[in-house]
Design an enzyme around this catalytic site. Structure first.
Site, short mmCIF file in Angstrom:
data_model
loop_
_atom_site.label_atom_id
_atom_site.label_comp_id
_atom_site.label_asym_id
_atom_site.label_seq_id
_atom_site.Cartn_x
_atom_site.Cartn_y
_atom_site.Cartn_z
N GLY A 57 -21.93 -4.03 -32.65
CA GLY A 57 -21.67 -5.41 -33.05
C GLY A 57 -22.34 -6.37 -32.10
O GLY A 57 -22.72 -6.00 -30.98
N CYS A 84 -22.16 1.97 -29.31
CA CYS A 84 -22.50 0.70 -28.66
C CYS A 84 -21.24 -0.13 -28.43
O CYS A 84 -20.41 0.22 -27.61
CB CYS A 84 -23.55 -0.03 -29.48
SG CYS A 84 -24.39 -1.35 -28.55
N TYR A 85 -21.05 -1.22 -29.17
CA TYR A 85 -19.83 -2.02 -29.02
C TYR A 85 -18.60 -1.16 -29.25
O TYR A 85 -17.57 -1.33 -28.57
CB TYR A 85 -19.84 -3.20 -30.01
CG TYR A 85 -18.64 -4.10 -29.89
CD1 TYR A 85 -18.64 -5.17 -29.00
CD2 TYR A 85 -17.50 -3.90 -30.67
CE1 TYR A 85 -17.53 -6.01 -28.88
CE2 TYR A 85 -16.40 -4.72 -30.56
CZ TYR A 85 -16.41 -5.78 -29.67
OH TYR A 85 -15.32 -6.60 -29.54
N HIS A 176 -27.88 3.92 -30.10
CA HIS A 176 -27.69 3.93 -31.55
C HIS A 176 -28.31 5.20 -32.15
O HIS A 176 -29.52 5.28 -32.35
CB HIS A 176 -28.34 2.70 -32.18
CG HIS A 176 -27.61 1.43 -31.89
ND1 HIS A 176 -26.57 0.97 -32.67
CD2 HIS A 176 -27.74 0.54 -30.88
CE1 HIS A 176 -26.11 -0.16 -32.17
NE2 HIS A 176 -26.79 -0.45 -31.07
N GLU A 178 -28.09 6.12 -35.15
CA GLU A 178 -28.41 5.92 -36.57
C GLU A 178 -29.81 5.39 -36.81
O GLU A 178 -30.29 5.41 -37.95
CB GLU A 178 -27.38 4.97 -37.21
CG GLU A 178 -27.46 3.52 -36.75
CD GLU A 178 -26.65 3.23 -35.50
OE1 GLU A 178 -26.30 2.06 -35.27
OE2 GLU A 178 -26.36 4.18 -34.74
N ASP A 234 -29.72 -0.03 -61.72
CA ASP A 234 -28.26 0.04 -61.65
C ASP A 234 -27.62 0.07 -63.03
O ASP A 234 -26.75 0.91 -63.32
CB ASP A 234 -27.71 -1.13 -60.83
CG ASP A 234 -28.23 -1.13 -59.40
OD1 ASP A 234 -28.61 -0.04 -58.92
OD2 ASP A 234 -28.25 -2.20 -58.78
N LYS A 376 -28.02 2.44 -53.08
CA LYS A 376 -29.13 2.41 -54.04
C LYS A 376 -29.86 3.75 -54.13
O LYS A 376 -30.20 4.21 -55.23
CB LYS A 376 -30.11 1.30 -53.69
CG LYS A 376 -31.34 1.21 -54.59
CD LYS A 376 -30.99 0.73 -55.99
CE LYS A 376 -30.87 -0.77 -55.99
NZ LYS A 376 -30.74 -1.32 -57.38
#
Length: 520
Positions: A57, A84-85, A176, A178, A234, A376
């Protein structure tokens, strides 16, 4: 939804990477949900997930009003991973010592895994080299982990770059995992999911489709459903899922507003009506749309007019069907996250038609949203698994108002016809050159200016067309695609020779930000 033993809850503290965490978890075929840290604690722990991930964050844990979470999350008996945060907050809540640095550590760093942790906490760093590249983005640092924690790794600027309480299975990563810049981030995430949380890879296309069909059947029962089919990814996948679940008890309404791409109406009718035998009603409303858009140049007014006209055309047709009790929408997970995000509902940047705009006598229709738990890329994979044509499933995003927001200035049938041809040539050449799948979004724009040109021996004063192609992973930022000069030359030559009314072609080399992807 998978069983709780195979589900992860991600608590969002406002990180720009939160959705990326979720995508990486789902890439490991593990189902996950994102929930704001500001949600009631009972809602955060609802469903007894197999583990929690606390996101990063933008705040400092030292800031007044910095986001917090109830420390009881560490007492649920399931693993917790703070990133992290999330790691800093874990340290603060459990009694560790933190340091607020004057300068942020931002960018690539070399992670050194402590030799002892290979034995004590093999699961989190299993298969990770003793030294590897990670991505840092932080100001605060943990100087001393809480009681019961051991430091797992360090970087030259961060003595505690990872920590763990192996007994309570609480982990913290200052970097991070990710992001792509962390060399072994995906392996670390996989280790946490399978090695620590014990999650099975059960979030597969088969399970997604099977669960969606089951849920729709349970919700709708013997009822009938109506869906506004746009021809986009979609709504198309929603239509196929509903058809698989309900057969001919779902009716799709396709509104031809005159703002579609070349041949789009015929393609939608061919795929859904002829190939899959999905009940489809086509509404030819182009004349009404052009009439309402006459003289309108403001992009926001265009959107509102188009949204209102779509709703009216859709509602009129739906009422004629009679006996409909459900309204289907192609809502996907990012839409759900956006409406309940850490920052609260987003400010309206562009107007879109939605259920709220329907007439009162249609607002009591129950909503059916079979894609609301999918990202998506998952929607696309479901579409392919259901047999939809790859060209339809993998097509680039197309704005709800269609060509109206790619025609700067007044929208007329003549200008739409010109842009349709320009856009088709551009896309066809991208496909032929192998560049369509290498770009994230590509399209043409008709500018509200004319330029002087020479064709043969005659002076011309005609339209200018702009080409736009971008590369992005999340559509929050985007780089302009470095298309080969020879490809651009070929596209330009075809356009000015084949499209009557265009004598100049330009290429947009703007990034997002400061520009947006679309021009309006």
């Amino acid at each position: 939804m998978p069983s709780t033993t195979d589900r992860i809850t991600i608590v969002d503290f406002g990180s720009q990477y939160t959705q990326l965490i979720a995508r990486k978890v789902r890439e490991q075929k593990v189902y996950c949900t994102i929930i704001s840290c500001r949600a009631p604690f009972a809602k955060i722990i609802a469903g007894s997930p197999a583990g929690f991930i606390l996101s990063g964050g933008p705040s400092s844990v030292h800031d007044r009003g910095a986001p917090l979470i109830d420390r009881r999350i560490f007492e649920q008996g399931v693993p917790v991973l703070g990133i992290c945060y999330g790691m800093q907050l874990t340290a603060k809540l459990l009694g560790g010592t933190l340091h607020r640095s004057r300068e942020r550590e931002y960018g690539k760093a070399t992670l050194r895994v402590n030799a002892k942790c290979k034995v004590q906490n093999a699961s989190i760093f299993a298969g990770v080299p003793a030294e590897s590249q990670v991505w840092m983005s932080h100001g605060d640092s943990v100087l001393k982990p809480p009681k019961g924690f051991v430091p797992l790794a360090s970087t030259p600027q961060c003595a505690v770059a990872a920590m763990a309480d192996p007994v309570r299975r609480i982990y913290g990563l200052q970097f991070h995992p990710e992001v792509v810049h962390t060399a072994h981030g995906l392996r670390i995430i996989r280790n946490f999911l399978s090695g620590v949380c014990g999650c099975r890879p059960s979030w597969t296309m088969g399970s997604i489709i099977g669960q969606s069909v089951k849920t729709v059947r349970e919700q709708v029962g013997d009822g009938r459903v109506v869906l506004g089919l746009s021809g986009g990814v979609d709504s198309s996948v929603t239509a196929m899922l509903l058809h698989k679940a309900l057969g001919r008890r779902v009716t799709c309404i396709f509104v031809d507003n005159g703002l579609l791409r070349l041949g789009e109406r015929a393609e939608v009718e061919r795929v859904f009506q002829k190939q899959f035998r999905v009940p489809l009603v086509t509404v030819d409303a182009a004349r009404e749309f052009y009439k309402k858009l006459k003289g309108v140049t403001d992009p926001e007014r265009k959107r509102k007019i188009i949204g209102r006209e779509f709703i009216e055309a859709f509602a009129r047709t739906a009422k004629k069907l009679g006996g409909v009790g459900f309204l289907a929408q192609g809502t996907i997970y990012p839409d759900v996250i956006e409406s309940t995000s850490f920052k609260g509902p987003s400010a309206t940047i562009k107007s879109h038609h939605n259920v709220g705009g329907l007439p009162e006598d249609m607002r009591d229709l129950a909503l059916v949203e079979p894609l609301r738990e999918l990202f998506k890329d998952e929607v696309r994979r479901v579409g392919l698994a259901l047999g939809l044509p790859r060209d339809l499933v993998m097509r680039h995003p197309f704005p709800g108002p269609g060509l109206a927001v790619r025609i700067l200035g007044e929208v007329t049938k003549e200008r739409c016809d010109v842009l349709r041809l320009v856009d088709r040539i551009f896309i066809d050449e991208l496909r032929a050159a192998g560049w369509y799948d290498r770009t994230s979004q590509a399209f043409a724009v008709l500018l509200p200016v004319r330029s002087v040109g020479v064709m043969g021996d005659e002076r011309t004063y005609q339209n200018v067309a702009a080409l736009r192609a971008v590369v992005t992973s999340d559509f929050m930022t985007a780089e302009w695609a470095r298309l080969p000069a020879a490809l651009l030359a070929r596209v330009s030559s075809r356009i000015v020779n084949e499209v009557k009314g265009v004598n100049r072609v330009v290429y947009d080399v703007s990034t997002k930000p400061p520009a947006t992807i679309e021009w309006e």
